[in-house]
Design an enzyme around this catalytic site. Structure first.
Site, mmCIF file in Angstrom:
data_model
loop_
_atom_site.group_PDB
_atom_site.id
_atom_site.type_symbol
_atom_site.label_atom_id
_atom_site.label_comp_id
_atom_site.label_asym_id
_atom_site.label_seq_id
_atom_site.Cartn_x
_atom_site.Cartn_y
_atom_site.Cartn_z
ATOM 1 N N TYR A 184 0.838 -1.203 0.000
ATOM 2 C CA TYR A 184 0.000 0.000 0.000
ATOM 3 C C TYR A 184 0.868 1.247 0.000
ATOM 4 O O TYR A 184 2.062 1.201 0.293
ATOM 5 C CB TYR A 184 -0.966 0.013 1.190
ATOM 6 C CG TYR A 184 -0.317 0.301 2.535
ATOM 7 C CD1 TYR A 184 -0.213 1.602 3.023
ATOM 8 C CD2 TYR A 184 0.180 -0.737 3.321
ATOM 9 C CE1 TYR A 184 0.367 1.857 4.251
ATOM 10 C CE2 TYR A 184 0.758 -0.489 4.546
ATOM 11 C CZ TYR A 184 0.849 0.818 5.007
ATOM 12 O OH TYR A 184 1.427 1.068 6.227
ATOM 13 N N CYS A 185 0.226 2.366 -0.341
ATOM 14 C CA CYS A 185 0.961 3.624 -0.482
ATOM 15 C C CYS A 185 0.128 4.761 0.113
ATOM 16 O O CYS A 185 -0.537 4.569 1.122
ATOM 17 C CB CYS A 185 1.276 3.833 -1.961
ATOM 18 S SG CYS A 185 2.377 5.230 -2.289
ATOM 19 N N ARG A 186 0.141 5.920 -0.537
ATOM 20 C CA ARG A 186 -0.495 7.119 0.027
ATOM 21 C C ARG A 186 -1.986 7.220 -0.235
ATOM 22 O O ARG A 186 -2.673 7.957 0.456
ATOM 23 C CB ARG A 186 0.190 8.373 -0.537
ATOM 24 C CG ARG A 186 1.610 8.545 -0.050
ATOM 25 C CD ARG A 186 2.293 9.689 -0.775
ATOM 26 N NE ARG A 186 3.666 9.851 -0.326
ATOM 27 C CZ ARG A 186 4.623 10.420 -1.036
ATOM 28 N NH1 ARG A 186 4.338 10.902 -2.242
ATOM 29 N NH2 ARG A 186 5.850 10.527 -0.557
ATOM 30 N N CYS A 190 -1.850 6.736 -5.901
ATOM 31 C CA CYS A 190 -0.405 6.642 -5.685
ATOM 32 C C CYS A 190 0.123 5.468 -6.511
ATOM 33 O O CYS A 190 -0.322 4.328 -6.328
ATOM 34 C CB CYS A 190 -0.099 6.437 -4.202
ATOM 35 S SG CYS A 190 1.662 6.334 -3.828
#
Length: 230
Positions: A184-186, A190
């Site tokens: 996962y990211c922002r 993202c």
């Protein structure tokens, strides 16, 4: 005597709409939306935000002042640095999410980019927050946070391992080859999580991505962790 109720010169609804229009104007720039996405991860200095966005310090500062005048961000001085944070984290994240959903539904070009990049790049269905939360309780899944160490320290999913995307190629040996990985990211737009999953699969890992990012996970009231110094 005139018993009629006099109306104010400016109708209350008009006053409210004028202020809401000011917020909409502050949101009306791609760079400012990107800054809000970064601030949804936690506090950042102007220097950090300029580095992340690729903008100059002066441009970053100018955009932040516009967001501050619209009461979308707050400031806090720490020594020589001024730290920015969202003013009303849940409300701003909800607003950004609603803006994204509206864009995907109503603007053909937004929908095309989502299909041509995110959906075409990763044909497997992303993992929902609810599904990942259940799998975390059962164990057997490795959650990979590909954001910066500073963002990770301020808040992350329970038990997540932090390897920033730009370091992933050099640190693949830190990941067990038999693990099921969810990256996962922002947030939903993202690209780091998409690219991380593609890189992992190309090297034989079993990898999926979370449907959005840390701010949405936190907004949903799911468990998060943070370092004591955050």
């Amino acid at each position: 005597m005139d018993d009629r109720v006099s109306m104010p010169d400016i109708h209350p609804k008009q006053v409210i709409f004028e202020h809401l229009a000011g917020i909409a104007q502050a949101l009306g720039h791609a760079n400012r939306l990107e800054l809000l996405e970064s601030l949804a991860q936690g506090r950042h200095s102007v220097e950090d935000l300029a580095h992340q966005s690729g903008m100059s310090f002066a441009n970053t500062s100018r955009h932040l002042q516009i967001l501050r005048r619209a009461r979308l961000v707050n400031t806090e001085r720490r020594g020589k640095h001024v730290l920015y944070s969202l003013a009303g984290n849940a409300e701003v994240v909800t607003l950004l999410s609603a803006l994204g959903r509206t864009g995907e539904r109503n603007i053909a070009e937004v929908n095309r980019v989502v299909d041509d990049y995110f959906n075409a790049r990763d044909t497997m269905e992303a993992v929902s927050r609810e599904e990942l939360s259940g799998r975390l309780e059962q164990g057997g899944v490795l959650v990979l946070d590909v954001r910066s160490p500073d963002e990770f320290a301020q808040g992350h999913l329970p038990g997540a391992r932090n390897i920033p995307f730009r370091e992933l190629e050099k640190r693949l040996d830190e990941l067990p080859v038999d693990a099921e990985i969810v990256a996962y990211c922002r947030g939903p737009y993202c690209i780091f999580a998409v690219e991380a999953v593609a890189a992992l699969r190309a090297r034989g890992f079993s990898a999926l991505r979370l449907e959005d990012g840390f701010p949405e996970w936190k907004l949903a009231g799911l468990a998060v962790e943070a370092s004591p110094a955050a």
